[in-house]
Enzyme design. Structure first.
Site, PDB file in Angstrom:
ATOM      1  CG  ASP A 282      -1.667   1.140   1.340  1.00 55.11           C
ATOM      2  OD1 ASP A 282      -0.946   2.183   0.694  1.00 55.11           O
ATOM      3  OD2 ASP A 282      -2.482   1.134   2.215  1.00 55.11           O
TER       4      ASP A 282
ATOM      5  CD  GLN B  53      -1.009   8.299   4.446  1.00 45.34           C
ATOM      6  OE1 GLN B  53       0.119   9.722   4.429  1.00 45.34           O
ATOM      7  NE2 GLN B  53      -1.896   8.997   4.133  1.00 45.34           N
TER       8      GLN B  53
END
Length: 407
Positions: free
Chosen positions: A201, A204
């Site tokens: 992921d 960020q």
């Protein structure tokens, strides 16, 4: 490294010149979404004014130029993350959908009862819930990499979680709640030693850290456009060609097919097999403008500036009596989470908002992280390349004022 001109950069973001509650806006909620430069805003207007049309389906002029612009973005993404093939770039509506595609499609094809999936204790809910849903459906098991007291993952414990039943590992590059930068290359290599594919992921990370799919050798990588100065409702799933080819499609509909009869449907080639229906065309095109903007400034210059800003903010916040930082990893990126003894984070956030200062409060869609620290939530200050030390000083003044009212 390119010269970093903060005044020029701030001038590119119209919203930064506005006031909130009669005060200059200080925007520290970049982990939730970033503001948009005028270059992206202008591109959105240009799309609707000059080329609005559906893509991939029309022979007429507007459809052709819209399609060309949409596919240019795919090539820009490929170059930006160093993917081997442009058809490995699947356009999604965001990181959440990208993770769900892998959970649904890889899960359907390769996960069976009794298998195991490894995630980490610091994941956003979007990298927890899809795997729980898959486990409930398939009868497989979720295993969790534990987290140390400083907000780093226990890598030795991670290594011990693998078994012959492990079928996938999925973890975040940078924690949205803590700012911890995980040792992703090491973690990927460990999984590959066991023959297990990895999803990262990158929501960020993509706006702060240069990523290279070839150097990481990651199998899947997901990120969102709106966290990297682009429009909302657009994101990317990168997947290795062989894995994507062997996965069934996520949704059925237009554009993901070659032939349809009532007896049988033949699916399209990559990347269209996973892109059913009309995409968010405007956002897809304008994500390319956001990438251009980041590359014009240079990720190395952005990273250096943000690291200096993070150090300054951490130092200044340390002056606050009773403050406790949540997440003190050695390697962090642009996020500071904290609590103050005797004060609820929500109350701090409300008063700061009255002063024109936007921070995030709560569990940040990472409730297990908050549970690990035995707290209901934190105040999160998440930085971007357009923030300044003067804004951090304003935050400190505002925080002191808020605490004088609350304590």
């Amino acid at each position: 490294m390119k010269t970093f001109d903060i005044d020029r950069i701030r001038a590119d973001f119209p919203i930064l010149s506005r006031e909130v509650n009669g005060k200059p806006l200080v925007y520290f909620d970049n982990g939730a979404t970033t503001q948009k430069p005028k270059q992206v805003i202008d591109a959105i207007i240009r799309y609707y004014a000059d080329m609005n049309s559906n893509v991939h389906r029309g022979v007429h002029y507007l459809s052709q130029i819209s399609t060309d612009a949409f596919e240019v973005t795919r090539r820009k993404v490929q170059a930006f993350i160093h993917a081997k093939h442009e058809h490995e770039i699947i356009i999604t509506k965001g990181t959440t959908e990208a993770i769900n595609i892998v959970a649904s499609c890889y899960g359907r094809a390769f996960i069976t009862a009794g298998d195991e999936i490894i995630i980490s204790a610091m994941e956003h809910h979007s990298n927890i819930v899809p795997w729980q849903m898959l486990c409930d459906e398939k009868g497989c098991r979720l295993r969790v990499i534990p987290m140390l007291d400083n907000g780093e993952l226990d890598i030795e414990a991670y290594k011990s979680l693998f078994s012959e039943r492990t079928k996938l590992v999925s973890f975040t590059y940078v924690s949205n709640a803590l700012g911890t930068v995980n040792p992703v290359k090491e973690m990927i290599d460990v999984a590959h030693e066991h023959g297990v594919p990895v999803l990262v992921d990158g929501a960020q990370a993509i706006q702060h850290i240069a990523v290279d799919m070839q150097a990481l050798d990651v199998d899947f990588f997901a990120f969102s456009g709106h966290k990297m100065y682009g429009p909302t409702g657009i994101g990317v799933l990168y997947g290795k060609e062989d894995l994507l080819n062997n996965m069934p499609p996520y949704q059925g509909g237009g554009d993901m097919i070659k032939d349809v009869t009532f007896e049988k449907t033949t699916y399209n080639e990559l990347p269209f097999k996973f892109e059913a229906g009309t995409p968010n065309i405007e956002a897809g095109i304008c994500l390319g403008d956001a990438i251009d903007y980041i590359q014009d400034i240079g990720l190395d210059a952005i990273k250096a500036y943000e690291e200096d800003l993070l150090a300054y903010a951490t130092s200044r916040l340390s002056e606050i009596e009773g403050i406790r930082f949540i997440g003190t990893a050695t390697h962090k990126s642009s996020v500071i989470s904290f609590v103050v003894d005797g004060v609820h984070p929500y109350d701090i956030g409300v008063i700061l908002d009255k002063l024109g200062i936007a921070v995030r409060t709560g569990h940040h869609c990472a409730q297990p992280v908050m549970d690990a620290f035995s707290i209901p939530g934190t105040v999160r200050v998440s930085l971007a390349m357009y923030n300044t030390k003067e804004e951090i000083d304003a935050l400190i003044d505002g925080l002191k004022r808020a605490l004088s009212m609350l304590l």
